[in-house]
Design a protein around this motif. Structure first.
Motif, PDB file in Angstrom:
ATOM      1  N   ALA A 102       0.821  -1.210   0.000  1.00  0.00           N
ATOM      2  CA  ALA A 102       0.000   0.000   0.000  1.00  0.00           C
ATOM      3  C   ALA A 102       0.855   1.261   0.000  1.00  0.00           C
ATOM      4  CB  ALA A 102      -0.934  -0.002   1.206  1.00  0.00           C
ATOM      5  N   ALA A 103       2.071   1.152   0.555  1.00  0.00           N
ATOM      6  CA  ALA A 103       2.981   2.299   0.595  1.00  0.00           C
ATOM      7  C   ALA A 103       3.819   2.421  -0.674  1.00  0.00           C
ATOM      8  CB  ALA A 103       3.898   2.181   1.810  1.00  0.00           C
ATOM      9  N   GLY A 104       3.641   1.499  -1.608  1.00  0.00           N
ATOM     10  CA  GLY A 104       4.408   1.543  -2.850  1.00  0.00           C
ATOM     11  C   GLY A 104       5.791   0.949  -2.738  1.00  0.00           C
ATOM     12  N   LEU A 105       6.051   0.191  -1.677  1.00  0.00           N
ATOM     13  CA  LEU A 105       7.354  -0.442  -1.485  1.00  0.00           C
ATOM     14  C   LEU A 105       7.332  -1.835  -2.119  1.00  0.00           C
ATOM     15  CD1 LEU A 105      10.152  -0.223  -0.036  1.00  0.00           C
ATOM     16  CD2 LEU A 105       9.066  -1.364   1.922  1.00  0.00           C
ATOM     17  N   PRO A 106       8.257  -2.157  -3.019  1.00  0.00           N
ATOM     18  CA  PRO A 106       8.205  -3.437  -3.730  1.00  0.00           C
ATOM     19  C   PRO A 106       8.732  -4.604  -2.901  1.00  0.00           C
ATOM     20  CG  PRO A 106      10.071  -2.177  -4.514  1.00  0.00           C
ATOM     21  CD  PRO A 106       9.336  -1.295  -3.531  1.00  0.00           C
ATOM     22  N   LEU A 107       8.167  -4.776  -1.722  1.00  0.00           N
ATOM     23  CA  LEU A 107       8.589  -5.838  -0.818  1.00  0.00           C
ATOM     24  C   LEU A 107       7.331  -6.525  -0.287  1.00  0.00           C
ATOM     25  CD1 LEU A 107      11.363  -6.840   0.243  1.00  0.00           C
ATOM     26  CD2 LEU A 107      10.933  -5.493   2.305  1.00  0.00           C
ATOM     27  N   PHE A 108       6.778  -7.404  -1.112  1.00  0.00           N
ATOM     28  CA  PHE A 108       5.562  -8.135  -0.774  1.00  0.00           C
ATOM     29  C   PHE A 108       5.594  -9.459  -1.525  1.00  0.00           C
ATOM     30  CE2 PHE A 108       4.741  -5.188  -4.235  1.00  0.00           C
ATOM     31  CZ  PHE A 108       4.149  -5.981  -5.203  1.00  0.00           C
ATOM     32  N   GLY A 109       4.765 -10.386  -1.115  1.00  0.00           N
ATOM     33  CA  GLY A 109       4.749 -11.694  -1.759  1.00  0.00           C
ATOM     34  C   GLY A 109       3.380 -12.338  -1.660  1.00  0.00           C
ATOM     35  N   VAL A 110       3.233 -13.460  -2.349  1.00  0.00           N
ATOM     36  CA  VAL A 110       2.001 -14.250  -2.323  1.00  0.00           C
ATOM     37  C   VAL A 110       2.375 -15.627  -1.781  1.00  0.00           C
ATOM     38  CG1 VAL A 110      -0.019 -14.998  -3.621  1.00  0.00           C
ATOM     39  CG2 VAL A 110       1.317 -13.027  -4.422  1.00  0.00           C
ATOM     40  N   MET A 111       1.659 -16.088  -0.758  1.00  0.00           N
ATOM     41  CA  MET A 111       2.044 -17.333  -0.092  1.00  0.00           C
ATOM     42  C   MET A 111       0.894 -18.339  -0.074  1.00  0.00           C
ATOM     43  SD  MET A 111       4.644 -16.344   2.961  1.00  0.00           S
ATOM     44  CE  MET A 111       3.564 -15.465   4.087  1.00  0.00           C
TER      45      MET A 111
END
Length: 273
Positions: A102-111
């Motif tokens: 949501a903050a636009g930081l490219p540090l996320f994943g799908v688990m």
């Protein structure tokens, strides 16, 4: 063990990311982000749309499986209690690291994890930005899988002296006095951090870039896949009291370390508070 098409399940996560998550990254509207329990616990339109798509695709691949998604449980909390007793369950976090997303930081994943008769038998962590997967099936090792078909076996790094250990310490869910003690104790290690994204924290751990990861709050979509991947990469994992971490657990804390000796040293000198 249940017969799984792990590649098909992995592709489902990629498809959901391409269709529902990446188009919304840094492109969320004013009403697309909502607070759940507190300001750091968010849900977005991307979380909900991705989970719907994953649920529908899983129903095609594993029609008899209980589907437990983070957003599904938000709507029906009773689902959470059914994981341990289900013959087969698929547990999904459509976006792990929603705060970052949501903050636009490219540090996320799908688990995604697959639970069979109370035991985690498969785990998948997909990185939409890097477009690759960390995948483990119980007893078959942990693998970093790329879209060109190449695979690299994941392995924990050799154990380090306590003073040189680096790792993840998620301190936010301890009450304040325990948190103070914990933060003092963490001075014993070389470095600790939290990326607010278990998906990437577990990947770093299983790829040999860190020595430990500690969590207090245990929601299954956050930890089942990553714990199995880390264990298949050679890690030792247990709850704070030394008991095994199982799919139905939501409390009791979790520490994953290079090996059992490191785990015991960390518990004795850092995490016993």
């Amino acid at each position: 063990m249940v017969d799984l098409d792990i590649a098909a399940l992995a592709n489902v996560l990629q498809e959901a990311a391409y269709a529902e998550i990446l188009p919304r990254f840094r492109n969320l509207g004013d009403g697309d982000i909502r607070m759940k329990t507190e300001a750091i616990d968010l849900v977005t339109e991307a979380d909900e749309a991705a989970e719907r798509m994953i649920r529908d695709r899983v129903a095609e691949l594993l029609p008899d499986a209980l589907f437990v998604g983070e957003e599904s449980v938000a709507a029906d909390p009773a689902l959470l209690g059914k994981i341990g007793d289900a013959d087969l369950a698929v547990v999904v976090d459509p976006i792990d690291g929603t705060f970052n997303f949501a903050a636009g930081l490219p540090l996320f994943g799908v688990m995604m994890s697959v639970v069979s008769e109370g035991e985690t038998v498969a785990g998948i962590i997909y990185d939409p930005i890097g477009n690759d997967w960390a995948i483990a099936e119980k007893g078959s090792g942990a693998w970093l899988c790329r879209t060109d078909g190449s695979q690299e076996r994941m392995a924990m790094r050799p154990s380090q002296p306590l003073s040189q250990m680096i790792g993840i310490a998620n301190t936010g869910f301890f009450e304040i006095e325990k948190r103070r003690k914990l933060l003092v104790n963490l001075a014993e290690v070389r470095l600790f951090t939290s990326y607010r994204c278990a998906a990437h924290e577990y990947r770093l751990l299983a790829q040999g870039h860190m020595d430990f990861a500690m969590y207090n709050k245990l929601m299954p979509w956050d930890h089942l896949a990553g714990t199995l991947i880390a264990q298949e990469a050679g890690a030792y994992a247990a709850r704070f009291d030394g008991s095994p971490y199982l799919p139905h657990h939501t409390a009791g804390g979790l520490l994953i370390a290079n090996d059992e000796e490191s785990w015991r040293e960390l518990m004795a000198k850092v995490f016993t508070i």
